[in-house]
Design an enzyme around this catalytic site. Structure first.
Site, PDB file in Angstrom:
ATOM      1  N   GLN A  49       0.890  -1.172   0.467  1.00 52.43           N
ATOM      2  CA  GLN A  49      -0.366   0.026  -0.109  1.00 52.43           C
ATOM      3  C   GLN A  49       0.686   1.058   0.058  1.00 52.43           C
ATOM      4  O   GLN A  49       1.368   1.141   0.343  1.00 52.43           O
ATOM      5  CB  GLN A  49      -1.453  -0.110   1.180  1.00 52.43           C
ATOM      6  CG  GLN A  49      -2.262   0.990   1.559  1.00 52.43           C
ATOM      7  CD  GLN A  49      -2.892   0.788   3.001  1.00 52.43           C
ATOM      8  OE1 GLN A  49      -3.586  -0.157   2.786  1.00 52.43           O
ATOM      9  NE2 GLN A  49      -3.101   2.377   3.322  1.00 52.43           N
ATOM     10  N   HIS A  65       0.368   6.121  15.448  1.00 56.94           N
ATOM     11  CA  HIS A  65      -0.302   4.385  14.970  1.00 56.94           C
ATOM     12  C   HIS A  65       0.490   3.493  14.101  1.00 56.94           C
ATOM     13  O   HIS A  65       1.996   3.850  14.396  1.00 56.94           O
ATOM     14  CB  HIS A  65      -1.356   5.001  13.639  1.00 56.94           C
ATOM     15  CG  HIS A  65      -1.693   6.308  13.653  1.00 56.94           C
ATOM     16  ND1 HIS A  65      -1.714   6.966  12.728  1.00 56.94           N
ATOM     17  CD2 HIS A  65      -2.878   6.660  14.428  1.00 56.94           C
ATOM     18  CE1 HIS A  65      -2.808   8.192  13.292  1.00 56.94           C
ATOM     19  NE2 HIS A  65      -3.489   7.526  14.282  1.00 56.94           N
ATOM     20  N   TYR A 135       4.141   7.905   2.225  1.00 61.01           N
ATOM     21  CA  TYR A 135       4.074   6.479   2.946  1.00 61.01           C
ATOM     22  C   TYR A 135       4.288   4.662   1.961  1.00 61.01           C
ATOM     23  O   TYR A 135       2.948   5.029   1.415  1.00 61.01           O
ATOM     24  CB  TYR A 135       3.318   6.322   3.756  1.00 61.01           C
ATOM     25  CG  TYR A 135       2.871   7.382   4.553  1.00 61.01           C
ATOM     26  CD1 TYR A 135       3.141   7.472   5.901  1.00 61.01           C
ATOM     27  CD2 TYR A 135       1.780   8.528   4.489  1.00 61.01           C
ATOM     28  CE1 TYR A 135       2.356   8.544   7.099  1.00 61.01           C
ATOM     29  CE2 TYR A 135       1.368   9.328   5.075  1.00 61.01           C
ATOM     30  CZ  TYR A 135       2.142   9.535   6.706  1.00 61.01           C
ATOM     31  OH  TYR A 135       1.799  10.952   7.004  1.00 61.01           O
TER      32      TYR A 135
END
Length: 187
Positions: A49, A65, A135
């Site tokens: 991803q 997170h 990211y």
């Protein structure tokens, strides 16, 4: 020829990578990801991803997170616009640096990215308005596997560099760490 220079950081397996920019009067060229180059920095999994974020206001915090197994993930974080204080917390219970944090300033100008291993929490503070981050993730997002550490948890005591201006309701809702927190186990 490698386009990356790696630097080991104080937390085990946390890596800083710096890109070599090829520049001329037109601008520059830089490689964001090369599996062969990043293998030497510990990135060994396929990218599952890629996320992009924009943070409007200086002082805003996003994080801290993480994802639990089976979706524990590696991340490579790159700042494309503005600058951020990027932070990783080691949540691996068997690590010598369990519950320690480390922060680095990332910006387009300093050509740095942070490679965050599985078993770490991640977040950042925007040091400028309109910060943009890219990211790369080794696992897809899984809502049932997500977790978070309170950005101002006294047990971690992150030294955010500037005044905190904005934090989401989600990020302020994480409970302070207590003795029942056993860390993140990664297989």
């Amino acid at each position: 020829m490698s386009m990356l220079k790696k630097t080991e950081l104080p937390l085990q397996n946390l890596m800083l990578v710096e890109r070599n920019h090829l520049s001329d009067e037109r601008g520059f060229f830089a490689r964001l990801f090369c599996a062969n180059d990043l293998k030497i920095a510990g990135w060994t999994k396929p990218i599952q991803q890629i996320n992009f974020s924009k943070t409007k206001y200086k002082g805003s915090i996003r994080g801290m997170h993480f994802q639990n197994d089976p979706f524990a993930e590696m991340k490579m974080v790159t700042c494309l616009h503005g600058s951020v204080f990027d932070v990783a917390i080691d949540l691996r219970p068997d690590s010598e640096t369990f519950l320690h944090w480390h922060g680095e300033i990332l910006s387009l100008d300093n050509k740095r990215s942070l490679i965050i291993p599985e078993g770490f929490a991640h977040g950042f503070q925007a040091l400028d308005d309109d910060c943009e981050l890219l990211y790369f993730h080794s696992e897809p997002y899984d809502q049932l596997s997500e977790g978070g550490i309170l950005f101002n948890d006294k047990k971690i005591d992150i030294a955010w560099p500037i005044e905190i201006t904005e934090v989401s309701k989600r990020d302020t809702s994480h409970k302070p760490l207590n003795s029942s927190f056993k860390g993140v186990i990664c297989k």
